[in-house]
Design a protein around this motif. Structure first.
Motif, PDB file in Angstrom:
ATOM      1  N   LYS A  32     -13.516  11.377   1.991  1.00  0.00           N
ATOM      2  CA  LYS A  32     -14.268  10.140   1.943  1.00  0.00           C
ATOM      3  C   LYS A  32     -14.209   9.514   0.566  1.00  0.00           C
ATOM      4  O   LYS A  32     -14.042   8.291   0.422  1.00  0.00           O
ATOM      5  N   VAL A  34      -3.749   5.306   4.021  1.00  0.00           N
ATOM      6  CA  VAL A  34      -4.867   5.938   3.315  1.00  0.00           C
ATOM      7  C   VAL A  34      -5.165   7.314   3.913  1.00  0.00           C
ATOM      8  O   VAL A  34      -5.375   8.301   3.184  1.00  0.00           O
ATOM      9  N   ARG A  35      -5.179   7.411   5.232  1.00  0.00           N
ATOM     10  CA  ARG A  35      -5.429   8.698   5.867  1.00  0.00           C
ATOM     11  C   ARG A  35      -4.324   9.695   5.549  1.00  0.00           C
ATOM     12  O   ARG A  35      -4.579  10.894   5.361  1.00  0.00           O
ATOM     13  N   THR A  68      -5.244   1.768   6.996  1.00  0.00           N
ATOM     14  CA  THR A  68      -5.799   3.063   7.402  1.00  0.00           C
ATOM     15  C   THR A  68      -4.735   4.144   7.505  1.00  0.00           C
ATOM     16  O   THR A  68      -4.941   5.300   7.073  1.00  0.00           O
ATOM     17  N   MET A 105     -10.743   8.022   0.093  1.00  0.00           N
ATOM     18  CA  MET A 105     -10.557   6.826   0.917  1.00  0.00           C
ATOM     19  C   MET A 105     -11.264   5.631   0.286  1.00  0.00           C
ATOM     20  O   MET A 105     -10.718   4.526   0.233  1.00  0.00           O
ATOM     21  N   THR A 161      -5.001  11.033   2.069  1.00  0.00           N
ATOM     22  CA  THR A 161      -6.117  11.971   1.945  1.00  0.00           C
ATOM     23  C   THR A 161      -5.760  13.368   2.446  1.00  0.00           C
ATOM     24  O   THR A 161      -6.479  14.334   2.165  1.00  0.00           O
ATOM     25  N   LEU A 219      -9.351   2.284  -0.968  1.00  0.00           N
ATOM     26  CA  LEU A 219      -9.643   1.015  -0.291  1.00  0.00           C
ATOM     27  C   LEU A 219     -10.367   0.024  -1.191  1.00  0.00           C
ATOM     28  O   LEU A 219     -10.318  -1.181  -0.940  1.00  0.00           O
ATOM     29  N   SER A 235       0.829  -1.208   0.000  1.00  0.00           N
ATOM     30  CA  SER A 235       0.000   0.000   0.000  1.00  0.00           C
ATOM     31  C   SER A 235       0.863   1.257   0.000  1.00  0.00           C
ATOM     32  O   SER A 235       0.517   2.260  -0.631  1.00  0.00           O
ATOM     33  N   LEU A 293      -7.796  -3.647   7.057  1.00  0.00           N
ATOM     34  CA  LEU A 293      -8.201  -2.242   6.995  1.00  0.00           C
ATOM     35  C   LEU A 293      -7.456  -1.399   8.022  1.00  0.00           C
ATOM     36  O   LEU A 293      -7.095  -0.249   7.741  1.00  0.00           O
ATOM     37  N   LEU A 294      -7.214  -1.965   9.189  1.00  0.00           N
ATOM     38  CA  LEU A 294      -6.432  -1.232  10.183  1.00  0.00           C
ATOM     39  C   LEU A 294      -5.003  -1.004   9.684  1.00  0.00           C
ATOM     40  O   LEU A 294      -4.402   0.049   9.941  1.00  0.00           O
TER      41      LEU A 294
END
Length: 264
Positions: free
Chosen positions: A182, A248-249, A245, A185, A252, A189, A160, A241-242
């Motif tokens: 959003k 991804v955060r 995250t 994200m 963004t 994802l 990732s 996902l954790l």
């Protein structure tokens, strides 16, 4: 057995497993023929070729004598009235009074047998020893599973990190055109959720096959419930996902101006 039974008789009791194995429907209409004579006494001739069939006088329910992965053994019981020097005495003690019970039995043993060694064991401990290997195997599976999940998370994190860094320009352009955090994200994802779905669809049939092959060697087994796979899928998806995250955060929150400025 009752008071009329003696050792010198051709009567036996069988368990349900033996009844199934010999296809016996009515014990009063069947006899069991042993391959060889099972006993002789001073009151009978020692000719071992004399081997009459045994009358079946009763049936007992099946009970396990070993590991529960093994099926119940067919058993045949004959009457034996003499004391067996190699037999064991079993007793029940009040919970919490193990030491007192052992001391009492040891004293009683000393009165009867003198200084002969007194040995005892708890039935719970004997049963636990039957499953020591299973516990070690279970612990090993758990350890390697946790290691596999950890290594997979590291690989997913590295993948990732590389993938999202390659898409900084795309993310910056989308933010300039009004995309919200959003939206970005979900875009990032979505790819990994599809990968997780694909891996889940591949792993479930393989897992079912492996579990089915393993359970073929087990006599008493549970059914393979669908919720086990659903729970596993949810757990793996949550861990993945954790792991994603953080990247991804971070993606963004990039500043489009800095992205384009670094490319100039």
């Amino acid at each position: 057995w009752d008071s009329t039974d003696v050792f010198e008789q051709y009567k036996c009791i069988i368990n349900e497993a033996a009844m199934r194995m010999f296809h016996i429907e009515d014990i009063h209409a069947e006899r069991l023929q042993f391959q060889r004579r099972m006993w002789t006494t001073s009151k009978t001739e020692l000719d071992m070729s004399l081997n009459p069939p045994y009358e079946i006088v009763g049936i007992i329910k099946d009970f396990n004598t070993g590991h529960l992965s093994k099926s119940t053994l067919p058993m045949v019981f004959i009457y034996y009235e003499r004391a067996n020097p190699f037999s064991f005495l079993m007793g029940r003690y009040i919970p919490g009074k193990e030491k007192e019970a052992a001391a009492y039995l040891e004293e009683l043993h000393r009165e009867i047998n003198g200084n002969a060694d007194f040995k005892y064991s708890l039935l719970e401990e004997n049963i636990a020893r039957l499953y020591e290997k299973d516990k070690r195997v279970s612990n090993a599976y758990t350890l390697f599973t946790m290691l596999a999940i950890f290594i997979s998370c590291l690989g997913l994190l590295a993948l990732s990190l590389f993938d999202i860094q390659q898409r900084y320009r795309e993310i910056a352009l989308r933010k300039i055109n009004g995309a919200t955090r959003k939206d970005i994200m979900i875009m990032l994802l979505k790819k990994y959720l599809l990968l997780l779905l694909g891996s889940f669809l591949i792993s479930v049939p393989l897992s079912c096959l492996a579990i089915h092959k393993y359970l073929e060697t087990v006599a008493y087994k549970t059914t393979i419930s669908w919720w086990l796979f659903a729970l596993s899928g949810i757990a793996v998806t949550g861990i993945s996902l954790l792991t994603l995250t953080l990247q991804v955060r971070k993606a963004t929150r990039i500043n489009p101006a800095k992205v384009f400025k670094s490319e100039v």
